[in-house]
Design a protein around this motif. Structure first.
Motif, short mmCIF file in Angstrom:
data_model
loop_
_atom_site.label_atom_id
_atom_site.label_comp_id
_atom_site.label_asym_id
_atom_site.label_seq_id
_atom_site.Cartn_x
_atom_site.Cartn_y
_atom_site.Cartn_z
N UNK A 205 0.82 -1.21 0.00
CA UNK A 205 0.00 0.00 0.00
C UNK A 205 0.85 1.26 0.00
N UNK A 206 1.98 1.15 0.82
CA UNK A 206 2.90 2.30 0.89
C UNK A 206 3.51 2.58 -0.47
N UNK A 207 3.93 1.49 -1.14
CA UNK A 207 4.53 1.66 -2.49
C UNK A 207 3.52 2.25 -3.46
N UNK A 208 2.28 1.77 -3.33
CA UNK A 208 1.25 2.29 -4.23
C UNK A 208 1.01 3.78 -3.98
N UNK A 209 1.06 4.09 -2.64
CA UNK A 209 0.85 5.52 -2.32
C UNK A 209 1.96 6.38 -2.88
N UNK A 210 3.21 5.94 -2.74
CA UNK A 210 4.35 6.71 -3.29
C UNK A 210 4.24 6.87 -4.81
N UNK A 211 3.80 5.75 -5.45
CA UNK A 211 3.66 5.81 -6.91
C UNK A 211 2.62 6.85 -7.31
N UNK A 212 1.55 6.86 -6.53
CA UNK A 212 0.49 7.84 -6.83
C UNK A 212 0.99 9.26 -6.62
N UNK A 213 1.76 9.46 -5.49
CA UNK A 213 2.32 10.80 -5.24
C UNK A 213 3.30 11.20 -6.33
N UNK A 214 4.10 10.22 -6.82
CA UNK A 214 5.06 10.53 -7.90
C UNK A 214 4.32 10.92 -9.17
N UNK A 215 3.26 10.19 -9.46
CA UNK A 215 2.48 10.53 -10.66
C UNK A 215 1.87 11.93 -10.52
N UNK A 216 1.43 12.21 -9.25
CA UNK A 216 0.87 13.54 -9.04
C UNK A 216 1.91 14.62 -9.27
N UNK A 217 3.13 14.39 -8.68
CA UNK A 217 4.22 15.37 -8.86
C UNK A 217 4.57 15.54 -10.34
N UNK A 218 4.57 14.45 -11.07
CA UNK A 218 4.90 14.53 -12.50
C UNK A 218 3.81 15.29 -13.26
N UNK A 219 2.55 15.04 -12.84
CA UNK A 219 1.45 15.75 -13.49
C UNK A 219 1.56 17.26 -13.25
N UNK A 220 1.94 17.59 -11.97
CA UNK A 220 2.10 19.02 -11.66
C UNK A 220 3.24 19.62 -12.46
N UNK A 221 4.36 18.88 -12.58
CA UNK A 221 5.51 19.39 -13.37
C UNK A 221 5.11 19.58 -14.82
N UNK A 222 4.35 18.62 -15.36
CA UNK A 222 3.89 18.76 -16.75
C UNK A 222 2.99 19.98 -16.91
N UNK A 223 2.17 20.20 -15.91
CA UNK A 223 1.26 21.35 -15.97
C UNK A 223 2.03 22.66 -15.97
N UNK A 224 3.10 22.71 -15.09
CA UNK A 224 3.92 23.93 -15.05
C UNK A 224 4.64 24.15 -16.38
N UNK A 225 5.15 23.05 -16.96
CA UNK A 225 5.85 23.16 -18.25
C UNK A 225 4.89 23.63 -19.35
N UNK A 226 3.67 23.05 -19.30
CA UNK A 226 2.68 23.47 -20.31
C UNK A 226 2.32 24.94 -20.15
N UNK A 227 2.23 25.42 -18.91
CA UNK A 227 1.91 26.84 -18.64
C UNK A 227 3.01 27.76 -19.17
#
Length: 545
Positions: free
Chosen positions: A514-536
């Motif tokens: 569950x912990x690994x899954x949570x980290x993966x989800x947080x990483x995906x979220x961070x990557x999504x935010x980085x992509x959003x900043x790059x797109x902006x």
């Protein structure tokens, strides 16, 4: 301080030379300084001269003339306490003036015709004295009569036969000058007999009225059998003859050897009569312009006419009436010729003004009209000399007109060449201007094409940017959706984890998963935010472009 004028000697008699033309000198330059000024040369000239025997007070009289002309107060001009000055005068037997003098200052006036003019004052040497040669007398007296509007014949006590004898020469001149002439003008203008020291006031009163009665008796050919011919001729010589009887000027003025010009030394009766006389001669619209054969003499012409007469007097060994007549004929005909020629020249100058070219046939026709007008003008002029002189000068006029016509023909051809050159130059200039305009037109068209291409490129770039913006916006929306999904997944997992923890059923492996899954989800979220900043950032860059 302004110059009030001074005597200028224009005719000099060299007393060291007994006879011959070198005895007489004319200072033409001095005359031009007086009469050829800008404000004078084209104005009529009125000339007042005093002539007569020596030591009769001619210069003395002229200084009163100067005082009147200079005075601003024409009512009280003679009462001035200033010393009489101007032309030199002196008591005694020796003459003071030698030759002819002009006053350097001219005085503006209006003639009896109402036109603007200038008054000139002339002083002569004492004629008919023991020092003067008869030739001197003829030259001085002749020039003064010929070149004056008004000649004051200054006499002493009465008009004597000798005084009239001096006019006899000029009566002969008058008969010869106008015999057979088509001129209806008199050779001389106004003559005033000024009788000084008149002794018979009870018979003829002082002044012009008494003088009029007196001179009519003197010149009456019926009562005076002697010199009858002269008396009959006098009215044909002068436009106007008058006489003024003057009282004595006073012992101090007439006897004192070194009279200095104080008005207080002059008898009041003399001053009274002089005060009445001068305004009648010199007042507004009283003076006549000098004329020759009816033509007004202007400033520059006065110098030329004076020079012509002087030359004729000087160059002839004996001055005969015929000589003087010929001088006047030549001068009158010359002026008529010059006037007629000048009329033709003015017309032709106006015709060919501004480099105008006229076809040769047309030029010949127009010139013939002007030519005939000049001939007719000369033929109709009222000049001395009769038909013979008229025909001779008309021949000279025709020669002069022919010479002028040749000049105008050459000028017309030159105008033609100039016009052709100007037309060629204008044609070349027009062609160059057309080429320049064409080049400018082509440059503008090329610039317009370049501008259109640039506008098209910008439109395409705008469309590309618009498409990129729309793609970025769509991607951002997709990322936002994905972000929301991940967040929901995380929340679900946390809720599941809490649920399992609460149930105590989780083991360590499950926890780790569950912990690994949570980290993966947080990483995906961070990557999504980085992509959003790059797109902006990319969107901001595109908008900036």
């Amino acid at each position: 301080m302004a110059d009030d004028g001074h005597p200028v000697q224009i005719v000099r008699i060299n007393e060291q030379i007994e006879e011959g033309p070198d005895r007489y000198e004319l200072d033409v330059e001095a005359m031009r300084e007086i009469f050829d000024r800008d404000d004078v040369r084209d104005r009529p000239i009125c000339v007042l001269t005093v002539a007569g025997a020596m030591r009769q007070g001619k210069s003395f009289l002229l200084n009163f003339v100067l005082r009147y002309l200079k005075s601003a107060d024409k009512e009280n001009w003679i009462e001035s306490e200033e010393m009489l000055s101007g032309f030199e005068f002196r008591g005694g037997s020796a003459r003071e003036t030698t030759g002819i003098y002009m006053w350097s200052q001219l005085f503006p006036t209006k003639t009896d015709k109402g036109e603007k003019a200038y008054i000139a004052i002339m002083d002569t040497q004492g004629c008919f004295d023991h020092e003067a040669l008869m030739r001197d007398n003829s030259l001085i007296f002749g020039l003064s009569l010929l070149m004056s509007s008004v000649t004051i014949y200054n006499l002493f006590r009465q008009i004597k036969e000798d005084d009239l004898h001096h006019l006899a020469f000029f009566s002969e001149f008058g008969k010869l000058a106008y015999s057979g002439s088509n001129s209806h003008y008199t050779p001389f203008q106004k003559l005033l007999f000024l009788v000084r020291d008149w002794q018979w006031e009870d018979e003829y009163s002082y002044g012009l009225d008494g003088g009029k009665s007196y001179v009519s008796v003197v010149l009456d050919s019926k009562s005076n059998k002697e010199r009858k011919e002269l008396r009959e001729c006098m009215p044909t010589l002068f436009e106007e003859i008058s006489c003024c009887l003057m009282p004595e000027s006073g012992k101090k003025a007439s006897k004192m050897k070194h009279f200095q010009g104080s008005v207080a030394d002059i008898h009041p009766d003399f001053l009274r009569e002089l005060k009445a006389l001068l305004p009648s001669l010199l007042g507004p619209k009283k003076m006549s312009a000098k004329t020759i054969d009816g033509s007004r003499v202007k400033g520059k012409e006065f110098v030329d006419d004076f020079s012509v007469y002087f030359k004729n007097f000087k160059e002839n060994d004996s001055i005969q009436a015929q000589t003087l007549v010929q001088s006047m004929i030549e001068n009158g005909q010359r002026k008529s010729l010059e006037t007629s020629l000048a009329t033709y020249v003015r017309s032709m100058d106006a015709l060919l003004a501004s480099d105008t070219y006229i076809e040769e046939d047309q030029l010949a026709e127009i010139s013939k009209t002007y030519y005939n007008s000049a001939i007719e003008l000369h033929a109709s002029s009222k000049t001395m000399g009769g038909a013979e002189a008229q025909e001779r000068y008309q021949g000279l006029l025709k020669d002069a007109l022919d010479q002028e016509l040749e000049k105008y023909k050459a000028r017309n051809l030159k105008n033609k060449e100039t016009k052709e050159k100007l037309n060629q130059a204008e044609k070349l200039r027009a062609e160059e201007e057309e080429a320049k305009v064409q080049a400018q037109r082509e440059a503008v068209e090329a610039q317009m094409r370049q501008q259109q291409a640039e506008e098209q490129r910008l439109e395409e770039e705008k469309a590309r940017i618009q498409a990129e913006q729309e793609a970025i916006e769509a991607n951002m929306k997709q990322q936002e959706v994905e972000k929301c999904r991940i967040e929901e997944e995380r929340l679900r997992m946390e809720a599941e984890q809490e649920k399992l923890l609460l149930q105590g059923k989780l083991d360590e492996a499950a926890k780790q998963a569950l912990e690994d899954q949570r980290k993966r989800i947080e990483l995906e979220r961070d990557m999504a935010e980085a992509n959003a900043q790059r797109e902006a950032s990319e969107r901001a860059r595109i908008e900036q472009e």
